[in-house]
Design a protein around this motif. Structure first.
Motif, PDB file in Angstrom:
ATOM      1  N   ALA A 351       0.817  -1.220   0.000  1.00 54.82           N
ATOM      2  CA  ALA A 351       0.000   0.000   0.000  1.00 54.82           C
ATOM      3  C   ALA A 351       0.849   1.267   0.000  1.00 54.82           C
ATOM      4  N   THR A 352       2.047   1.205   0.567  1.00 55.18           N
ATOM      5  CA  THR A 352       2.909   2.389   0.643  1.00 55.18           C
ATOM      6  C   THR A 352       4.026   2.361  -0.396  1.00 55.18           C
ATOM      7  N   SER A 353       3.925   1.455  -1.356  1.00 56.21           N
ATOM      8  CA  SER A 353       4.978   1.320  -2.367  1.00 56.21           C
ATOM      9  C   SER A 353       4.884   2.360  -3.472  1.00 56.21           C
ATOM     10  N   GLY A 354       3.761   3.084  -3.537  1.00 53.96           N
ATOM     11  CA  GLY A 354       3.572   4.057  -4.609  1.00 53.96           C
ATOM     12  C   GLY A 354       3.071   3.451  -5.904  1.00 53.96           C
ATOM     13  N   ARG A 355       2.764   2.167  -5.906  1.00 56.30           N
ATOM     14  CA  ARG A 355       2.321   1.471  -7.123  1.00 56.30           C
ATOM     15  C   ARG A 355       0.803   1.454  -7.260  1.00 56.30           C
ATOM     16  N   PHE A 356       0.094   1.855  -6.178  1.00 57.73           N
ATOM     17  CA  PHE A 356      -1.363   1.754  -6.214  1.00 57.73           C
ATOM     18  C   PHE A 356      -1.966   3.134  -5.940  1.00 57.73           C
ATOM     19  N   ARG A 357      -2.103   3.910  -6.972  1.00 57.57           N
ATOM     20  CA  ARG A 357      -2.679   5.244  -6.865  1.00 57.57           C
ATOM     21  C   ARG A 357      -3.864   5.371  -7.818  1.00 57.57           C
ATOM     22  N   GLU A 362      -8.710  -0.030  -6.360  1.00 56.04           N
ATOM     23  CA  GLU A 362      -9.544  -1.232  -6.285  1.00 56.04           C
ATOM     24  C   GLU A 362      -8.690  -2.487  -6.399  1.00 56.04           C
ATOM     25  N   ALA A 363      -7.663  -2.419  -7.253  1.00 62.19           N
ATOM     26  CA  ALA A 363      -6.760  -3.572  -7.378  1.00 62.19           C
ATOM     27  C   ALA A 363      -6.070  -3.851  -6.044  1.00 62.19           C
ATOM     28  N   LEU A 364      -5.689  -2.775  -5.325  1.00 63.92           N
ATOM     29  CA  LEU A 364      -5.058  -2.956  -4.018  1.00 63.92           C
ATOM     30  C   LEU A 364      -6.013  -3.614  -3.037  1.00 63.92           C
ATOM     31  N   GLU A 365      -7.286  -3.195  -3.065  1.00 62.40           N
ATOM     32  CA  GLU A 365      -8.262  -3.783  -2.160  1.00 62.40           C
ATOM     33  C   GLU A 365      -8.394  -5.288  -2.394  1.00 62.40           C
ATOM     34  N   LEU A 367      -6.150  -7.220  -3.712  1.00 58.50           N
ATOM     35  CA  LEU A 367      -4.894  -7.870  -3.352  1.00 58.50           C
ATOM     36  C   LEU A 367      -4.779  -8.038  -1.841  1.00 58.50           C
ATOM     37  N   VAL A 368      -5.146  -7.006  -1.100  1.00 58.89           N
ATOM     38  CA  VAL A 368      -5.095  -7.104   0.359  1.00 58.89           C
ATOM     39  C   VAL A 368      -6.046  -8.194   0.844  1.00 58.89           C
ATOM     40  N   ASP A 369      -7.219  -8.278   0.255  1.00 63.94           N
ATOM     41  CA  ASP A 369      -8.163  -9.316   0.652  1.00 63.94           C
ATOM     42  C   ASP A 369      -7.589 -10.707   0.406  1.00 63.94           C
ATOM     43  N   ALA A 370      -6.858 -10.840  -0.704  1.00 66.99           N
ATOM     44  CA  ALA A 370      -6.227 -12.134  -0.993  1.00 66.99           C
ATOM     45  C   ALA A 370      -5.080 -12.424  -0.034  1.00 66.99           C
ATOM     46  N   LEU A 371      -4.315 -11.381   0.322  1.00 63.90           N
ATOM     47  CA  LEU A 371      -3.208 -11.569   1.257  1.00 63.90           C
ATOM     48  C   LEU A 371      -3.705 -11.991   2.628  1.00 63.90           C
ATOM     49  N   TRP A 372      -4.854 -11.480   3.017  1.00 62.06           N
ATOM     50  CA  TRP A 372      -5.366 -11.767   4.354  1.00 62.06           C
ATOM     51  C   TRP A 372      -6.296 -12.972   4.346  1.00 62.06           C
ATOM     52  N   HIS A 373      -5.851 -14.023   3.714  1.00 61.61           N
ATOM     53  CA  HIS A 373      -6.643 -15.247   3.700  1.00 61.61           C
ATOM     54  C   HIS A 373      -6.551 -15.942   5.052  1.00 61.61           C
ATOM     55  N   ARG A 374      -7.540 -16.742   5.342  1.00 61.46           N
ATOM     56  CA  ARG A 374      -7.551 -17.511   6.584  1.00 61.46           C
ATOM     57  C   ARG A 374      -6.352 -18.448   6.623  1.00 61.46           C
ATOM     58  N   LEU A 375      -5.784 -18.636   7.797  1.00 56.79           N
ATOM     59  CA  LEU A 375      -4.609 -19.487   7.925  1.00 56.79           C
ATOM     60  C   LEU A 375      -4.946 -20.969   7.873  1.00 56.79           C
ATOM     61  N   ASP A 376      -6.255 -21.282   7.921  1.00 52.58           N
ATOM     62  CA  ASP A 376      -6.635 -22.688   7.746  1.00 52.58           C
ATOM     63  C   ASP A 376      -6.834 -23.036   6.278  1.00 52.58           C
ATOM     64  N   SER A 382      -8.841 -14.336  -4.179  1.00 53.39           N
ATOM     65  CA  SER A 382      -9.258 -12.938  -4.159  1.00 53.39           C
ATOM     66  C   SER A 382     -10.697 -12.831  -4.647  1.00 53.39           C
ATOM     67  N   ARG A 383     -11.313 -11.650  -4.372  1.00 53.48           N
ATOM     68  CA  ARG A 383     -12.680 -11.446  -4.822  1.00 53.48           C
ATOM     69  C   ARG A 383     -12.790 -11.519  -6.335  1.00 53.48           C
ATOM     70  N   ALA A 384     -11.710 -11.095  -7.003  1.00 52.51           N
ATOM     71  CA  ALA A 384     -11.751 -11.133  -8.473  1.00 52.51           C
ATOM     72  C   ALA A 384     -11.774 -12.544  -8.989  1.00 52.51           C
TER      73      ALA A 384
END
Length: 385
Positions: A351-357, A362-365, A367-376, A382-384
């Motif tokens: 999010a702070t890399s400067g690549r998502f402006r 929406e692409a960042l959202e 991606l974050v949702d995919a990164l925060w997958h359940r550990l089980d 991702s939603r996409a």
């Protein structure tokens, strides 16, 4: 009333109470103008060890510690959990007992070993990662019997081939003494290196002990109680080689073993982590101090983000974005059965890399949702997708 302090406690700079008996304070700041050797009192009589000769101090590993903990910064020490953590670390230091740290994956159990090493200036952390195939010997030492046999065979071949030439030229054939000593085929593992006779304790991380074979915890009891272990290959050779120099787990370091037995001097700071996948024998638990590591709270998460990504989140836009991600992470962690700290760090970094402006928000959202997958394993897409 408001100015009274708990007996035996002193106020820390941020208003938290620090106990006078603490050596490790959990502040994230290395000891200044002193050392653990100067602060640590003698052990209980039943935990006193007298191994020798004393080995050289461990190498520093600031790069690895910074990679795991981020830059040195003052931590928020006011929470009950951090005070409980400091209590148990100090008790383990004074009693010379292993500390068994349990909790969910990703809550920072392993990081505790590196925090102890940084604050008490104890050098490189010895890490022993446990799997279902791990044995006690793999942590203590390895002996390359095949390599020694191959070198002996090569020596005999060279000697036989050179015998005729020696007779003709008056030279000398290689002798058995020219074969590399037995110590060249012995390397101590992380546990074995931690039990060398150090003047100041080493930090040993026994990572994910609950993954082990059911016998390993029982096998560790004797080593932790006795503070020593034999190396049978050196015991058999001690008449000819009473003092043998072997390799250690520290890169490019060796140590001298006397009489075929390694005996510690300062019992190591042993941090054992477990995700709670199995119960340990009562006899093992009786010899450990126990610490439950809960999920980090918001101040702790902010400390971690700042330690690793301070430069990236200093500006107002990125700072606000990072704060928002911390709050969102806490909500998602509660909803998804617990997330790992590195999942938050990955999201803040992106999010702070400067690549998502602009249009890329929406692409960042997604991606974050995919990164925060359940550990089980559930919900990893991702939603996409």
């Amino acid at each position: 009333m408001g100015d009274a302090h708990t007996a035996g406690s002193v106020p820390a700079q941020d208003g938290a109470l620090e106990q006078r008996w603490w050596i490790y304070r959990g502040t994230g700041q290395p000891l200044y103008d002193t050392s653990l050797g100067a602060l640590l009192p003698p052990p209980p009589p039943w935990r006193r060890f007298t191994g020798g000769p004393v080995v050289a101090p461990p190498p520093a590993d600031d790069e690895e510690i910074e990679r795991r903990l981020g830059q040195v910064s003052a931590s928020s020490t006011g929470s009950d959990q951090l005070r409980r953590e400091a209590d148990m670390v100090n008790a383990a230091l004074l009693l010379r007992r292993p500390l068994l740290v349990t909790g969910r994956p990703g809550t920072g159990k392993s990081s505790l070993a590196y925090r102890i090493s940084r604050e008490l200036k104890l050098g490189r952390v010895l890490r022993w990662h446990i799997t279902s195939r791990t044995t006690l010997r793999s942590g203590l030492y390895d002996y390359d019997a095949i390599g020694r046999v191959q070198d002996a065979a090569a020596l005999r071949t060279l000697r036989d081939a050179g015998a005729g030439a020696d007779r003709a030229a008056g030279g000398r054939a290689p002798s058995e003494e020219e074969l590399p000593g037995i110590g060249d085929y012995v390397q101590l593992g992380p546990l074995g290196t931690a039990l060398l006779p150090h003047e100041v304790p080493r930090v040993l991380l026994v990572d994910e002990l609950d993954k082990c074979d059911q016998d390993l915890a029982n096998d560790l009891l004797s080593v932790f109680e006795e503070g020593q272990f034999p190396i049978p290959e050196l015991l058999r050779a001690q008449r000819q080689h009473p003092r043998v120099t072997v390799m250690t787990d520290d890169p490019r370091r060796d140590a001298e073993i006397v009489g075929g037995t390694v005996t510690c001097r300062a019992f190591p700071v042993v941090v054992i982590t477990s995700n709670g996948e199995r119960e340990f024998p009562p006899a093992f638990l009786r010899r450990c101090l126990r610490l439950r590591m809960p999920d980090p709270d918001r101040p702790q998460l902010v400390d971690m983000v700042m330690a690793h990504l301070r430069d990236a989140v200093e500006g107002p836009p990125d700072s606000a974005r990072a704060d928002g991600l911390v709050d969102r992470f806490l909500r998602n962690s509660r909803e998804r059965g617990g997330l790992a700290v590195d999942q938050l760090l990955n999201a803040v970094f992106l999010a702070t890399s400067g690549r998502f402006r602009g249009d890329n928000e929406e692409a960042l959202e997604d991606l974050v949702d995919a990164l925060w997958h359940r550990l089980d394993g559930a919900g990893a897409e991702s939603r996409a997708g």
